[in-house]
Design a protein around this motif. Structure first.
Motif: not given
Length: 672
Positions: A385-390, A547-559, A581-588
């Protein structure tokens, strides 16, 4: 500095990583320590051919008159830590040598090397020898921040710790001179003769070459009396500054992984027909982790202060080698190393230099005769939920344009980074433009010429990394020269169907440090204007619809946790009360690439009690103190602990669709 003709970003050796290039282009302005000749560049290097490191060092000395020093055990390996001066990466004769021998090189924080007369070029074997008790079959390693070695949960007896060794990588640390009970001045700690930076503290036996000194048990005994241990004095006298406060990240993670009380004893019952709201059992564990030896690598304070993690690579690499130096080939069968740190940037497809090094470690220590089986455990990350992935895929017409806002907060004392990644074949005609709130801009198509003053914000020209191309964006501290507010990133010329990913580097402070740093994040302002009001009406599993946003929650796994290696494990988090699942836990999933695709974390472990009661309770820096640490940093040590006592329990709530597998991996593992 290098005398380049046109583009200071691309007219550097092809093997140079983005942050080494950034440092050179900005004349190392973020590294004030390099103004002192006592500090050297600290690099993690991937050689093109195993066994070519010595030839590389000779070529640098013979053809470029540059002094290069290898870390221990580097001569026959593909990966090595390397120490050199500024001239080693900036003088023109070195360029051809780097590209001839090296596949990839990246920069870590500068280091101050110790001056010793006898240096060991191989990693010193630190395992026990007779007449001391042989070690057990399991060895636990942690790379973290804060090791309360005298706390009761890590003791075997009144003044006998389970910690076999601590390596403090801080360049400012020195051995401690301290009087024993007879007033004799003895030394506590020693400079590692193989790594030559930081200070290590060992449990007996000490090496014959060590000066008359104190081991960890003797140090504890000096601070023990009347049936208790003076933990405050024990840590203060040794200048363990990271243990001066009540809590630390490392103390919590270490207790979850190797404390005498496992997580299952700290939470309510989780078995069939039980209610987890009932009281915990508080029973000591009988699993191997509750009695295993521990080796702890303490990251340097400067590394902990840098939340981006981009400078950690060489320190993690050396830290793993330090843990493995305690392996006894006759007794050690299984090594578990937990690294509850990570990054939000990188290629996210398993091809980063550190991920390749981790894969090489587990391939080498694979359980064959004379070598234990090594498993490395990493957290999934907390950036869902960090809005760090586009993410954007090029439209049906060539030359697509994508733009969004990069929001930088005021009074930020640190540099903020962002990376944009595309497949190499799709990046030939792409242009990246970064526009400041005032309207000033920088473009990858118009990089300032060599010799121009380093600007407050930068966009690199394209940097080829394997099969990918990346662009690095950097904005200096908004506390100083750079503007705060909404910076606009524009990516133009995107080919039809080409996939573009952007990642903002984390910059908010780690636990236990106060830097005043603030995180930057992405904003899809067009989506917010048109759709966000409607999306805010849909709230599922702790998150609003995106849905529809450039900001994506998937693909946010630890680099550094995106490779699909069977012995490099990734743990996400879930809520104990309902299994969600915890809301902050990053996803593939990971980005498409040449390696096996990681679909998501391996498993989820409990990281929150309820939606309101965040975090997992475990030990602090003193015996009896506990606190709740929030994040997947508590999930990875739980998984690591269960790996010491195979087989893993059967998971529950196992997902079946790709979207759910990306979030939940193989399902939930109950605490053990």
């Amino acid at each position: 500095m290098r005398d380049v003709k046109s583009d200071p970003w691309s007219d550097l050796p092809k093997c140079f990583g983005p942050y080494l290039r950034y440092a050179i282009v900005t004349r190392f302005r973020d590294f004030a320590l390099l103004h002192s000749r006592t500090h050297k560049l600290f690099l993690l290097v991937a050689f093109k051919r195993a066994g070519s490191a010595s030839a590389f060092v000779k070529a640098m000395g013979r053809d470029a008159s540059v002094d290069v020093e290898l870390g221990p055990d580097s001569a026959q390996r593909c990966f090595a830590t390397v120490f050199t001066t500024l001239e080693g990466v900036t003088t023109p004769p070195t360029a051809a040598i780097w590209d001839a021998f090296v596949d990839q090189v990246e920069l870590s924080l500068p280091i101050k090397r110790a001056a010793v007369t006898r240096r060991q070029h191989r990693v010193h074997h630190r395992h026990h020898r007779a007449p001391h008790t042989p070690p057990g079959p399991v060895l636990i390693g942690l790379l973290d921040d804060g090791c309360p070695f005298a706390a009761a949960q890590f003791l075997r007896g009144p003044a006998s710790t389970r910690v076999r060794g601590i390596w403090d990588q801080d360049r400012g640390k020195s051995p401690i001179s301290f009087p024993d009970n007879q007033g004799n001045l003895l030394q506590f700690g020693m400079i590692p003769a193989d790594f030559l930076y930081g200070v290590e503290f060992r449990r007996a036996p000490l090496p014959p070459s060590a000066p008359t000194g104190l081991d960890l048990n003797a140090w504890i005994a000096l601070h023990a009396g009347s049936g208790s241990i003076d933990e405050d004095g024990c840590y203060a006298d040794a200048d363990f500054r990271r243990l001066l406060l009540r809590q630390s990240h490392g103390a919590h993670v270490m207790d979850v992984l190797a404390g005498i009380m496992p997580t299952a004893s700290r939470v309510g019952p989780t078995g069939p027909g039980t209610d987890n709201r009932d009281p915990p059992s508080w029973q000591d564990g009988t699993d191997p982790a509750s009695s295993a030896d521990i080796v702890f690598v303490q990251f340097s304070e400067d590394c902990i202060k840098d939340a981006t993690g981009v400078w950690l690579k060489a320190y993690i690499f050396d830290g793993i080698r330090y843990v493995l130096s305690y392996v006894d080939p006759d007794h050690t069968e299984h090594v578990i190393i937990n690294i509850s740190y990570g990054i939000t940037t990188g290629p996210h497809n398993g091809t980063s230099e550190l991920e390749r090094a981790l894969a090489a470690f587990v391939a080498d220590f694979n359980g064959t005769p004379g070598k234990p089986r090594l498993e490395i455990v990493l957290p999934a990350g907390n950036s869902d939920l960090s809005d760090s992935h586009v993410c954007h895929v090029g439209g049906p017409e060539p030359g697509d344009i994508c733009e969004w806002v990069w929001r930088l907060l005021p009074d930020n004392p640190v540099t903020c980074f962002a990376e944009i990644w595309m497949p190499g074949s799709a990046a030939q005609i792409v242009t990246i433009t970064l526009t400041a709130p005032s309207g000033a801009s920088a473009s990858s198509a118009a990089v300032p010429p060599p010799g121009a003053p380093a600007a407050a914000f930068q966009v690199s020209s394209p940097i080829v990394q394997g099969t990918d191309t990346l662009w690095l964006l950097a904005v200096q501290a908004t506390q100083d020269a750079a503007e705060h507010g909404d910076w606009r990133i524009t990516v133009s010329g995107i080919p039809r169907g080409a996939e573009m990913h952007a990642y903002a580097a984390r910059s908010d402070p780690n636990i236990g440090v106060r830097t005043g740093a603030k995180r930057s994040y992405f904003v899809d302002d067009a989506w917010r204007l048109a759709t966000s009001a409607e999306a805010d009406l849909t709230y599922v599993d702790g998150a609003f619809d995106d849905a529809g946003s450039l900001i994506r929650r998937d693909g946010t796994l630890n680099g550094i946790a995106t490779a699909g290696d069977s012995n490099v494990h990734v743990a996400g988090g879930y809520i104990l009360a309902n299994g969600r699942r915890a809301a902050y836990s990053s996803a593939g999933p990971a980005r498409p690439g040449p390696l096996t695709l990681r679909a998501g974390p391996d498993f989820l472990l409990p990281t929150d009690g309820t939606f309101a009661l965040k975090g997992l309770r475990a030990g602090g820096n003193r015996t009896g103190s506990v606190f709740r640490l929030i994040g997947t940093s508590t999930a990875s040590p739980q998984l690591a602990r269960q790996l010491t006592n195979p087989p893993l329990p059967a998971p529950t709530q196992v997902p079946t669709t790709p979207g759910e597998i990306a979030k939940r991996g193989g399902g939930n593992l109950k605490p053990a």
